[in-house]
Design a protein around this motif. Structure first.
Motif, PDB file in Angstrom:
ATOM      1  N   HIS A   3       0.811  -1.210   0.000  1.00 18.27           N
ATOM      2  CA  HIS A   3       0.000   0.000   0.000  1.00 18.27           C
ATOM      3  C   HIS A   3       0.849   1.267   0.000  1.00 18.27           C
ATOM      4  N   GLY A   4       2.108   1.172   0.425  1.00 21.84           N
ATOM      5  CA  GLY A   4       3.041   2.283   0.214  1.00 21.84           C
ATOM      6  C   GLY A   4       3.263   2.482  -1.280  1.00 21.84           C
ATOM      7  N   LEU A   5       3.416   1.377  -2.009  1.00 20.26           N
ATOM      8  CA  LEU A   5       3.523   1.460  -3.470  1.00 20.26           C
ATOM      9  C   LEU A   5       2.225   1.984  -4.071  1.00 20.26           C
ATOM     10  N   GLY A   6       1.093   1.591  -3.470  1.00 19.87           N
ATOM     11  CA  GLY A   6      -0.202   2.104  -3.920  1.00 19.87           C
ATOM     12  C   GLY A   6      -0.275   3.616  -3.798  1.00 19.87           C
ATOM     13  N   LEU A   7       0.240   4.158  -2.714  1.00 15.33           N
ATOM     14  CA  LEU A   7       0.263   5.621  -2.552  1.00 15.33           C
ATOM     15  C   LEU A   7       1.075   6.276  -3.663  1.00 15.33           C
ATOM     16  N   ILE A   8       2.199   5.675  -4.001  1.00 11.68           N
ATOM     17  CA  ILE A   8       3.019   6.206  -5.092  1.00 11.68           C
ATOM     18  C   ILE A   8       2.256   6.118  -6.413  1.00 11.68           C
ATOM     19  N   LEU A   9       1.597   4.998  -6.643  1.00 14.61           N
ATOM     20  CA  LEU A   9       0.768   4.837  -7.844  1.00 14.61           C
ATOM     21  C   LEU A   9      -0.310   5.907  -7.909  1.00 14.61           C
ATOM     22  N   PHE A  10      -0.972   6.153  -6.788  1.00 14.30           N
ATOM     23  CA  PHE A  10      -2.028   7.167  -6.759  1.00 14.30           C
ATOM     24  C   PHE A  10      -1.449   8.548  -7.049  1.00 14.30           C
ATOM     25  N   GLY A  11      -0.259   8.835  -6.529  1.00 14.00           N
ATOM     26  CA  GLY A  11       0.399  10.111  -6.815  1.00 14.00           C
ATOM     27  C   GLY A  11       0.717  10.272  -8.289  1.00 14.00           C
ATOM     28  N   LEU A  12       1.195   9.200  -8.909  1.00 19.55           N
ATOM     29  CA  LEU A  12       1.492   9.247 -10.347  1.00 19.55           C
ATOM     30  C   LEU A  12       0.211   9.384 -11.162  1.00 19.55           C
ATOM     31  N   ALA A  13      -0.842   8.703 -10.740  1.00 23.71           N
ATOM     32  CA  ALA A  13      -2.134   8.820 -11.427  1.00 23.71           C
ATOM     33  C   ALA A  13      -2.667  10.237 -11.309  1.00 23.71           C
ATOM     34  N   ALA A  14      -2.502  10.826 -10.138  1.00 24.83           N
ATOM     35  CA  ALA A  14      -2.956  12.208  -9.940  1.00 24.83           C
ATOM     36  C   ALA A  14      -2.193  13.155 -10.865  1.00 24.83           C
ATOM     37  N   ALA A  15      -0.921  12.896 -11.070  1.00 23.35           N
ATOM     38  CA  ALA A  15      -0.125  13.733 -11.975  1.00 23.35           C
ATOM     39  C   ALA A  15      -0.600  13.567 -13.421  1.00 23.35           C
ATOM     40  N   GLN A  16      -0.964  12.357 -13.788  1.00 25.96           N
ATOM     41  CA  GLN A  16      -1.379  12.059 -15.162  1.00 25.96           C
ATOM     42  C   GLN A  16      -2.794  12.550 -15.447  1.00 25.96           C
ATOM     43  N   PHE A  17      -3.703  12.321 -14.531  1.00 26.79           N
ATOM     44  CA  PHE A  17      -5.116  12.588 -14.780  1.00 26.79           C
ATOM     45  C   PHE A  17      -5.668  13.784 -14.028  1.00 26.79           C
ATOM     46  N   GLY A  18      -4.822  14.431 -13.251  1.00 29.70           N
ATOM     47  CA  GLY A  18      -5.274  15.559 -12.449  1.00 29.70           C
ATOM     48  C   GLY A  18      -5.541  15.105 -11.027  1.00 29.70           C
ATOM     49  N   SER A  19      -5.107  15.908 -10.102  1.00 26.42           N
ATOM     50  CA  SER A  19      -5.239  15.502  -8.696  1.00 26.42           C
ATOM     51  C   SER A  19      -6.609  15.894  -8.167  1.00 26.42           C
ATOM     52  N   ASP A  20      -7.621  15.199  -8.679  1.00 25.03           N
ATOM     53  CA  ASP A  20      -8.975  15.461  -8.193  1.00 25.03           C
ATOM     54  C   ASP A  20      -9.105  14.961  -6.755  1.00 25.03           C
ATOM     55  N   SER A  21     -10.130  15.376  -6.112  1.00 26.88           N
ATOM     56  CA  SER A  21     -10.281  15.042  -4.697  1.00 26.88           C
ATOM     57  C   SER A  21     -10.458  13.550  -4.452  1.00 26.88           C
ATOM     58  N   LEU A  22     -10.978  12.807  -5.423  1.00 26.29           N
ATOM     59  CA  LEU A  22     -11.174  11.373  -5.212  1.00 26.29           C
ATOM     60  C   LEU A  22      -9.849  10.630  -5.088  1.00 26.29           C
ATOM     61  N   ILE A  23      -8.878  10.961  -5.924  1.00 22.45           N
ATOM     62  CA  ILE A  23      -7.585  10.285  -5.835  1.00 22.45           C
ATOM     63  C   ILE A  23      -6.916  10.607  -4.499  1.00 22.45           C
ATOM     64  N   VAL A  24      -6.983  11.846  -4.090  1.00 22.85           N
ATOM     65  CA  VAL A  24      -6.393  12.230  -2.799  1.00 22.85           C
ATOM     66  C   VAL A  24      -7.125  11.522  -1.664  1.00 22.85           C
ATOM     67  N   LEU A  25      -8.443  11.471  -1.725  1.00 21.18           N
ATOM     68  CA  LEU A  25      -9.230  10.766  -0.717  1.00 21.18           C
ATOM     69  C   LEU A  25      -8.832   9.285  -0.675  1.00 21.18           C
ATOM     70  N   ALA A  26      -8.692   8.688  -1.839  1.00 22.08           N
ATOM     71  CA  ALA A  26      -8.277   7.282  -1.906  1.00 22.08           C
ATOM     72  C   ALA A  26      -6.915   7.093  -1.238  1.00 22.08           C
ATOM     73  N   GLY A  27      -6.019   8.026  -1.468  1.00 20.73           N
ATOM     74  CA  GLY A  27      -4.699   7.964  -0.849  1.00 20.73           C
ATOM     75  C   GLY A  27      -4.768   8.034   0.660  1.00 20.73           C
ATOM     76  N   TRP A  28      -5.635   8.901   1.180  1.00 19.09           N
ATOM     77  CA  TRP A  28      -5.783   9.003   2.632  1.00 19.09           C
ATOM     78  C   TRP A  28      -6.321   7.709   3.225  1.00 19.09           C
ATOM     79  N   PHE A  29      -7.199   7.030   2.485  1.00 16.24           N
ATOM     80  CA  PHE A  29      -7.691   5.738   2.962  1.00 16.24           C
ATOM     81  C   PHE A  29      -6.568   4.702   2.988  1.00 16.24           C
ATOM     82  N   LEU A  30      -5.713   4.698   1.966  1.00 19.77           N
ATOM     83  CA  LEU A  30      -4.579   3.760   1.995  1.00 19.77           C
ATOM     84  C   LEU A  30      -3.659   4.066   3.174  1.00 19.77           C
TER      85      LEU A  30
END
Length: 122
Positions: free
Chosen positions: A48-75
């Motif tokens: 899930h540490g790798l998942g956080l990195i994945l979510f950060g990269l996805a946010a960079a690619q697709f825009g850091s909308d609130s859902l990706i950040v929220l998902a990261g906080w859950f991880l």
């Protein structure tokens, strides 16, 4: 994006440090069952540490909308609750700490579901 990447990097550093600590310093101090419990905590921590990195990269690619950040906080919450409770359980032997572990698992699941919903919306 930066927040998720930073949290992911910190979580990965801690996962590697705690994994090494468990493999070396705790090797002869924990029972086999408690070693397995500790290693489960490390495995989920790493994943899930790798998942956080994945979510950060996805946010960079697709825009850091609130859902990706929220998902990261859950991880992140999942790592603290799930892995943290397993570390504490294995080190102390206090079985009641195992009651916290499922809450962390639910946080992991929620994080991944929210991530998928974010991907669908993009």
């Amino acid at each position: 994006m930066t927040l998720l990447l930073t949290l992911g990097g910190i979580m990965m550093f801690l996962a590697v440090a705690l994994g090494a600590f468990g493999a070396h310093a705790l090797k002869n101090r924990l029972t086999e069952d408690r070693q397995k419990t500790y290693q489960t905590g490390v495995q989920y921590h790493i994943a899930h540490g790798l998942g956080l990195i994945l979510f950060g990269l996805a946010a960079a690619q697709f825009g850091s909308d609130s859902l990706i950040v929220l998902a990261g906080w859950f991880l992140f919450a999942g790592i603290v609750l799930f892995s943290g409770s397993l570390y504490a359980l294995s080190l102390t032997g206090i079985r009641k700490l195992g009651a916290i572990t499922p809450l962390g698992g639910v946080c992991f699941l929620a994080g991944w579901v929210i991530f998928v919903l974010s991907a669908i919306q993009s």
